[in-house]
Motif scaffolding. Structure first.
Motif, PDB file in Angstrom:
ATOM      1  N   THR A 191      -2.585  -0.843 -49.136  1.00 14.26           N
ATOM      2  CA  THR A 191      -2.872   0.403 -48.419  1.00 14.26           C
ATOM      3  C   THR A 191      -1.598   1.188 -48.119  1.00 14.26           C
ATOM      4  O   THR A 191      -1.641   2.411 -48.000  1.00 14.26           O
ATOM      5  CB  THR A 191      -3.606   0.108 -47.103  1.00 14.26           C
ATOM      6  OG1 THR A 191      -2.791  -0.754 -46.290  1.00 14.26           O
ATOM      7  CG2 THR A 191      -4.935  -0.590 -47.380  1.00 14.26           C
ATOM      8  N   SER A 192      -0.463   0.500 -47.969  1.00 14.95           N
ATOM      9  CA  SER A 192       0.809   1.201 -47.750  1.00 14.95           C
ATOM     10  C   SER A 192       1.965   0.275 -48.099  1.00 14.95           C
ATOM     11  O   SER A 192       1.858  -0.948 -47.946  1.00 14.95           O
ATOM     12  CB  SER A 192       0.940   1.679 -46.301  1.00 14.95           C
ATOM     13  OG  SER A 192       1.061   0.582 -45.431  1.00 14.95           O
ATOM     14  N   SER A 220      -5.138  -5.093 -53.301  1.00 17.10           N
ATOM     15  CA  SER A 220      -5.118  -3.665 -53.021  1.00 17.10           C
ATOM     16  C   SER A 220      -4.162  -3.368 -51.863  1.00 17.10           C
ATOM     17  O   SER A 220      -4.310  -3.906 -50.770  1.00 17.10           O
ATOM     18  CB  SER A 220      -6.529  -3.191 -52.664  1.00 17.10           C
ATOM     19  OG  SER A 220      -6.525  -1.839 -52.276  1.00 17.10           O
ATOM     20  N   ASN A 233      -0.483  -7.159 -42.812  1.00 13.02           N
ATOM     21  CA  ASN A 233       0.778  -6.432 -42.902  1.00 13.02           C
ATOM     22  C   ASN A 233       1.924  -7.420 -43.092  1.00 13.02           C
ATOM     23  O   ASN A 233       2.086  -8.351 -42.297  1.00 13.02           O
ATOM     24  CB  ASN A 233       0.994  -5.597 -41.639  1.00 13.02           C
ATOM     25  CG  ASN A 233       2.062  -4.538 -41.816  1.00 13.02           C
ATOM     26  OD1 ASN A 233       2.380  -4.149 -42.941  1.00 13.02           O
ATOM     27  ND2 ASN A 233       2.620  -4.072 -40.723  1.00 13.02           N
ATOM     28  N   CYS A 258       1.334  -3.404 -46.677  1.00 18.00           N
ATOM     29  CA  CYS A 258       0.061  -3.679 -46.019  1.00 18.00           C
ATOM     30  C   CYS A 258      -1.036  -3.815 -47.067  1.00 18.00           C
ATOM     31  O   CYS A 258      -1.226  -2.915 -47.899  1.00 18.00           O
ATOM     32  CB  CYS A 258      -0.277  -2.558 -45.030  1.00 18.00           C
ATOM     33  SG  CYS A 258      -1.703  -2.926 -43.992  1.00 18.00           S
ATOM     34  N   ARG A 285       5.980  -1.345 -54.022  1.00 20.37           N
ATOM     35  CA  ARG A 285       4.537  -1.397 -54.260  1.00 20.37           C
ATOM     36  C   ARG A 285       4.230  -2.074 -55.593  1.00 20.37           C
ATOM     37  O   ARG A 285       3.297  -2.895 -55.692  1.00 20.37           O
ATOM     38  CB  ARG A 285       3.964   0.019 -54.239  1.00 20.37           C
ATOM     39  CG  ARG A 285       2.473   0.091 -54.511  1.00 20.37           C
ATOM     40  CD  ARG A 285       2.016   1.544 -54.563  1.00 20.37           C
ATOM     41  NE  ARG A 285       1.992   2.143 -53.249  1.00 20.37           N
ATOM     42  CZ  ARG A 285       0.929   2.129 -52.449  1.00 20.37           C
ATOM     43  NH1 ARG A 285      -0.193   1.534 -52.846  1.00 20.37           N
ATOM     44  NH2 ARG A 285       0.978   2.714 -51.274  1.00 20.37           N
ATOM     45  N   SER A 343      -5.232  -4.858 -48.065  1.00 20.46           N
ATOM     46  CA  SER A 343      -6.555  -4.539 -47.538  1.00 20.46           C
ATOM     47  C   SER A 343      -7.271  -5.757 -46.975  1.00 20.46           C
ATOM     48  O   SER A 343      -8.237  -5.611 -46.226  1.00 20.46           O
ATOM     49  CB  SER A 343      -7.422  -3.905 -48.636  1.00 20.46           C
ATOM     50  OG  SER A 343      -7.535  -4.781 -49.744  1.00 20.46           O
ATOM     51  N   TYR A 371      -4.373  -4.559 -38.195  1.00 21.37           N
ATOM     52  CA  TYR A 371      -3.420  -4.953 -39.229  1.00 21.37           C
ATOM     53  C   TYR A 371      -3.007  -6.422 -39.133  1.00 21.37           C
ATOM     54  O   TYR A 371      -2.094  -6.852 -39.827  1.00 21.37           O
ATOM     55  CB  TYR A 371      -2.168  -4.068 -39.150  1.00 21.37           C
ATOM     56  CG  TYR A 371      -2.437  -2.621 -39.467  1.00 21.37           C
ATOM     57  CD1 TYR A 371      -2.759  -2.220 -40.754  1.00 21.37           C
ATOM     58  CD2 TYR A 371      -2.406  -1.655 -38.464  1.00 21.37           C
ATOM     59  CE1 TYR A 371      -3.020  -0.892 -41.042  1.00 21.37           C
ATOM     60  CE2 TYR A 371      -2.666  -0.324 -38.747  1.00 21.37           C
ATOM     61  CZ  TYR A 371      -2.974   0.048 -40.036  1.00 21.37           C
ATOM     62  OH  TYR A 371      -3.236   1.370 -40.312  1.00 21.37           O
TER      63      TYR A 371
END
Length: 632
Positions: free
Chosen positions: A319-320, A317, A293, A338, A309, A340, A289
């Motif tokens: 991821t979280s 993109s 992140n 986080c 988000r 990509s 990460y």
């Protein structure tokens, strides 16, 4: 200077022991030249040992005899002559190791120190203890000569101390012990077997392994009631037999259970391997990460995971995305996003940092481990302390905080106190008064005159200049007022104000006008900051070009980080003050949370400066309205 032989090493100290405490103890023996507690260069925490220098060697000998193993803050100190040559310390010559000691034996018990002192001059004697001060059952004795160590080993090894047979041998360094352990691992004969069916008897257990060679012992561990605990140990005559048993039986089914068969390990070895595997997994997760992140703080309470988000999705993109909450489900005001790829994360930091989301500007940066953040903070604190020390050295302050902490005894002697201080150490934040950065006759246009040194200059926020109303404050007693120079241009176009007579009170500001102290509560980009004084805030105002000194990137680069912010803040304040005299301090504080490169861009681009000021005014206006609504 004291002779080298008058220097003592004092170890096993409590971290809270200071030079002053040691001076009170060691000065009872004889006149002390100096005392130094060794500390970490960054955190300034005690390393647990110190050096005491006497004026003569005879006092050092008496201190070694009378104070060795005495209690200092509940811990027995260990005193020996200071050995300046590291080569002699690292050879381990004359150092012996004793194990299987009774728990009641301490450092100076007759059963240990006095027993070994009979074979030669003991430089140091130590029993290893845990964090609670309990003996670990082993210790070390360091002799002056290797011959004395050999004599002690021959005489004491195998004898009884407090009814326990002790082992005495030469001390082996950790590196040598590690190499022997690796050799033993490669030639193991004892194996560990777990996941054994509780119904399996010891005879069946032994028979299972006899097919691979001669088994010297096989045992299944049982509890207090004699029931199998599901694991056991098997010892073979040769390493090859044990190795073959592990390879064949590991992961094989036996009576409906898959066996786990491996080399037997000590508990400490297993814990070390588990710790290493945990650290490795942690590092792999970090590297995975790294750079993707993001840490986001200053979030509104209404922002949830979906809103977070949605705000960051345009940059790549995700991821979280998660907003951190307490046990009651209330937002903590920060979260993580986080991406990509690192490029997407970098773009999001550049675009979203300081962007207004709701009523607050976001702070966005790459996420860091807690240890890294703590290390950076400690490094920044050390850097600030160094700057203060340099300022003290430049100002020539008596007893300035320049050198490492060294304690000199008060009163006459070979080492007199310096500047009337008994302790020289690192300056703490706020200990040194602010010092003007500009020469006395190099007045910056638009800047108010600074008061005499030692008197804090008028400040509105964090070191930024304010514009006080009324006559200047009188200088302290015993100091002359600052000279009035007719060549200095008036501040903001007003006529120069004469300095009042000593003791004259400062004029009060007109009613309804906030004081300098009131403006000192600068609104920063922080959700917890409260500014109740802001009651009427205009919605928008342009910033005219104020007469501010030019600031080149080269001059900024040659300054420390603290001075860079101060230089930028002074110029930004002078640009905002003509249009927003009452809110200039708060707006400057909000803008200074931006990066220096962005601040330079604002100074070069008036339109960008206007936009940022209008954003800040909108935030302040919304905040004041919310305060008024809560008051009603």
């Amino acid at each position: 200077m004291p002779s080298p032989s008058a220097s003592l090493y004092v170890g096993e100290l409590d971290p809270t022991v200071t030079e002053a405490m040691l001076f009170e103890i060691f000065n009872m023996i004889g006149p002390v030249a100096s005392i130094r507690v060794c500390r970490d260069a960054v955190t300034r925490r005690s390393l647990g040992y110190a050096y005491v220098n006497y004026l003569n060697a005879a006092d050092g000998e008496r201190a070694l005899e009378q104070l060795n193993y005495s209690l200092i803050k509940g811990r027995a100190c260990r005193i020996m002559w200071s050995q300046r040559d590291p080569a002699l310390r690292k050879t381990g010559q004359g150092n012996i190791f004793i194990k299987n000691l009774d728990e009641q034996i301490d450092n100076k018990a007759s059963a240990l120190h006095d027993t070994f002192a009979a074979f030669g001059n003991v430089l140091s004697c130590k029993v290893a203890t845990d964090e609670h001060g309990r003996s670990k059952g082993y210790g070390f004795v360091h002799y002056e000569t290797a011959e004395a160590a050999d004599t002690a080993i021959k005489a004491v090894n195998g004898m009884l101390l407090n009814d326990k047979k002790v082992y005495v041998g030469h001390h082996i360094s950790r590196k040598e012990r590690q190499s022997k352990i690796e050799e033993m691992k490669s030639q193991f004969t004892n194996i560990y077997v777990k996941n054994v069916d509780p119904e399996v008897t010891e005879e069946e257990f032994r028979e299972l392994f006899t097919q691979f060679g001669n088994v010297t012992s096989a045992v299944i561990q049982v509890d207090d009631e004699g029931r199998s605990r599901g694991f056991g140990f098997v010892n073979f005559e040769s390493h090859e037999e044990a190795q073959k048993a592990c390879e064949v039986l590991h992961d094989n089914d036996y009576k409906g259970r898959k066996l786990f068969v491996t080399r037997a390990q000590k508990k400490a070895e297993r814990e070390e391997e588990l710790r290493k595997s945990y650290e490795q997994a942690k590092m792999e997760k970090m590297s995975k990460y790294q750079g993707v992140n993001l840490y986001i703080k200053n979030l509104d309470d209404e922002v949830d995971d979906e809103r977070l988000r949605a705000e960051f999705e345009p940059f790549g993109s995700i991821t979280s995305a998660k907003v951190m909450r307490d046990e009651k489900g209330t937002s903590k005001g920060f979260g993580f996003v986080c991406f990509s790829s690192p490029d997407e994360a970098t773009k999001a930091v550049a675009e979203m940092n300081n962007k207004m989301i709701g009523s607050k500007p976001l702070y966005v940066s790459l996420a860091q481990r807690r240890e890294v953040r703590r290390q950076q903070l400690e490094s920044q604190i050390a850097q600030r302390n160094q700057i203060r020390m340099q300022q003290a050295a430049a100002s020539g302050l008596a007893g300035g905080y320049i050198n490492g902490p060294m304690y000199y005894p008060p009163g006459p002697g070979a080492f007199p106190p310096q500047g009337g201080r008994g302790m020289m150490g690192y300056g703490q934040p706020g200990m040194l008064p602010p010092r003007p950065r500009y020469p006395p006759n190099a007045q910056v246009p638009g800047m108010p005159l600074a008061g005499p040194y030692g008197q804090a200059p008028p400040q509105a926020y964090g070191g930024m200049p304010a514009y006080p109303r009324g006559t200047p404050r009188a200088p302290p007693a015993g100091r002359a007022p600052p000279p009035t120079d007719p060549s200095i241009p008036p501040v903001n176009g007003s006529a120069p104000r004469p300095a009042g007579p000593p003791g004259a009170p400062a004029a009060r500001p007109p009613a309804g006008v906030p004081t300098v102290a009131a403006r000192a509560q600068a609104y920063k980009l922080n959700p917890q900051t409260r500014n109740p004084g802001a009651t009427s805030i205009p919605g928008s105002a342009a910033v005219p070009g104020a007469d501010a000194p030019a600031l080149s990137p080269a001059a900024l680069a040659n300054s420390s980080p603290m001075e860079q912010k101060q230089m930028l803040g002074e110029i930004i304040y002078m640009k905002i003050a003509p249009a927003q005299p009452e809110l200039a301090g708060k707006i400057t504080g909000m803008l200074l949370e931006m990066d220096n490169a962005e601040l330079l861009h604002l100074l070069e681009t008036p339109d960008a400066m206007n936009n940022k000021v209008n954003e800040a005014l909108a935030v302040l206006h919304e905040f004041s309205q919310k305060e008024l609504a809560e008051a009603k």
